[in-house]
Design an enzyme around this catalytic site. Structure first.
Site, PDB file in Angstrom:
ATOM      1  N   ASN A   6     -36.725   6.487  -5.484  1.00 18.02           N
ATOM      2  CA  ASN A   6     -37.133   7.662  -4.718  1.00 18.02           C
ATOM      3  C   ASN A   6     -38.254   8.359  -5.490  1.00 18.02           C
ATOM      4  OD1 ASN A   6     -37.345  10.065  -3.348  1.00 18.02           O
ATOM      5  ND2 ASN A   6     -35.310  10.831  -3.902  1.00 18.02           N
ATOM      6  N   LYS A   8     -40.017  10.878  -4.595  1.00 14.80           N
ATOM      7  CA  LYS A   8     -40.121  12.328  -4.312  1.00 14.80           C
ATOM      8  C   LYS A   8     -41.605  12.691  -4.119  1.00 14.80           C
ATOM      9  CE  LYS A   8     -35.846  12.848  -6.824  1.00 14.80           C
ATOM     10  NZ  LYS A   8     -34.985  13.612  -7.707  1.00 14.80           N
ATOM     11  N   HIS A  88     -30.627  14.352   1.128  1.00 13.71           N
ATOM     12  CA  HIS A  88     -30.866  14.522  -0.312  1.00 13.71           C
ATOM     13  C   HIS A  88     -30.677  15.993  -0.691  1.00 13.71           C
ATOM     14  CE1 HIS A  88     -32.680  14.553  -4.249  1.00 13.71           C
ATOM     15  NE2 HIS A  88     -32.528  13.245  -4.258  1.00 13.71           N
ATOM     16  N   GLU A  90     -32.153  17.875  -2.699  1.00 11.22           N
ATOM     17  CA  GLU A  90     -33.372  18.699  -2.788  1.00 11.22           C
ATOM     18  C   GLU A  90     -33.746  19.231  -1.410  1.00 11.22           C
ATOM     19  OE1 GLU A  90     -35.726  15.862  -4.939  1.00 11.22           O
ATOM     20  OE2 GLU A  90     -34.536  16.279  -6.734  1.00 11.22           O
ATOM     21  N   GLU A 157     -24.806  11.554  -5.506  1.00 14.00           N
ATOM     22  CA  GLU A 157     -25.693  12.088  -6.540  1.00 14.00           C
ATOM     23  C   GLU A 157     -25.265  13.493  -6.941  1.00 14.00           C
ATOM     24  OE1 GLU A 157     -29.833  10.160  -6.251  1.00 14.00           O
ATOM     25  OE2 GLU A 157     -29.747  11.651  -4.665  1.00 14.00           O
ATOM     26  N   GLY A 163     -32.409  14.561 -12.303  1.00 15.79           N
ATOM     27  CA  GLY A 163     -33.595  15.002 -13.030  1.00 15.79           C
ATOM     28  C   GLY A 163     -33.299  15.740 -14.328  1.00 15.79           C
ATOM     29  N   SER A 194     -30.122  10.700 -12.967  1.00 18.39           N
ATOM     30  CA  SER A 194     -30.482  10.264 -14.318  1.00 18.39           C
ATOM     31  C   SER A 194     -30.060   8.835 -14.636  1.00 18.39           C
ATOM     32  CB  SER A 194     -29.939  11.249 -15.368  1.00 18.39           C
ATOM     33  OG  SER A 194     -30.523  12.519 -15.163  1.00 18.39           O
TER      34      SER A 194
HETATM   35  P1  PGA Z   1     -33.258  11.257 -11.017  1.00 18.60           P
HETATM   36  O1  PGA Z   1     -33.238  11.541  -9.429  1.00 18.60           O
HETATM   37  O2  PGA Z   1     -33.086   9.778 -11.205  1.00 18.60           O
HETATM   38  O3  PGA Z   1     -34.611  11.745 -11.476  1.00 18.60           O
HETATM   39  O4  PGA Z   1     -32.137  12.024 -11.622  1.00 18.60           O
HETATM   40  C1  PGA Z   1     -32.331  10.862  -8.590  1.00 18.60           C
HETATM   41  C2  PGA Z   1     -32.506  11.297  -7.153  1.00 18.60           C
HETATM   42  O5  PGA Z   1     -32.672  12.499  -6.889  1.00 18.60           O
HETATM   43  O6  PGA Z   1     -32.488  10.452  -6.238  1.00 18.60           O
END
Ligand code: PGA
Length: 231
Positions: A6, A8, A88, A90, A157, A163, A194
């Site tokens: 992903n 983003k 997601h 976010e 997640e 992140g 992560s």
């Molecule tokens: P990350 O993000 O690997 O940077 O923690 C995962 C995600 O939001 O899909």
């Protein structure tokens, strides 16, 4: 295993094209049973040729119309995109997508026969309340979602692991996945938060983990391929 990247709001059209080319060369060495998905930003959608599936990080539940700033099925069709990320954290948090919005999007794209990677995850304050609170929170994120849908993949997640560089522990992933697998009719279940080359072996060896959804560590094709090949 499923390996999903992903991006983003990272990468341009130009850098994505280069990434796809670099990754695809490496993918000749991948295990044929593994499946790779890439979710670039909307401006970089294209009919890329390679041993991977390209999906969209988001779309509006409409073919076309007056939805300023959004893209719909007409725009996705241009690039043969039939895979979408929905729910997601976010988007739920930063863009205020409610469970109702997410469920409406799910139903629409299900009706369009899209493959859906549906994301769920709890915030830290819920995790701190314990396992029961976590499961209650996660199961509520299936309100209005058809968990029988055959093209459904779920991604768990934990928000506090996204992140942050700090993934959930093996025990946290293991117990959560075990409980979730039952709730989602044994559909494929990815872990995200992560995931990186340093912990990929450990994460993918947990029972109930069918793959990973990767943000930061997927941005570099070499790092993402290290994860795919467990180097
Ligand atoms: P990350 O993000 O690997 O940077 O923690 C995962 C995600 O939001 O899909």
């Amino acid at each position: 295993m499923i390996y999903a990247a992903n991006f983003k709001t990272n990468h341009t059209r130009k850098s994505t094209a280069l990434y796809m080319q670099t990754l695809n060369e490496k993918l000749r060495a991948k295990n044929p049973e593994d499946k790779v998905y890439i979710f670039p930003p909307s401006t970089a959608l294209e009919k890329y040729v390679g041993d991977f599936t390209v999906g969209t990080q988001n779309a509006y539940p409409a073919h076309n119309g007056a939805y300023t700033g959004e893209i719909g099925v007409e725009q996705l069709d241009e690039f043969d995109i039939k895979t979408i990320l929905i729910g997601h954290s976010e988007r739920r948090e930063l863009l205020n997508e409610s469970q109702e919005n997410v469920a409406a999007k799910f139903s629409f794209f299900k009706a369009q026969d899209f493959e859906i990677i549906y994301c769920i995850g709890e915030p830290l304050e819920v995790r701190e309340k314990g396992f029961e609170a976590v499961m209650k929170y996660l199961l509520a994120q299936f309100d209005g979602i058809d968990t029988e849908y055959e093209k459904l993949i779920v991604a768990y997640e934990p928000i506090w692991a996204i992140g942050t560089g700090r993934s959930a522990t093996v025990e946290e992933i293991s117990s959560t996945h075990r409980a979730l697998k039952k709730a989602i009719n044994e559909k494929p279940l990815l872990y995200g938060g992560s995931a990186k080359p340093a912990n990929i072996k450990e994460i993918t060896s947990i029972a109930g983990v069918d793959g990973v959804l990767v943000g930061s560590a997927s941005l570099d094709a070499e790092s993402f391929f290290q994860m795919i090949s467990h180097q």
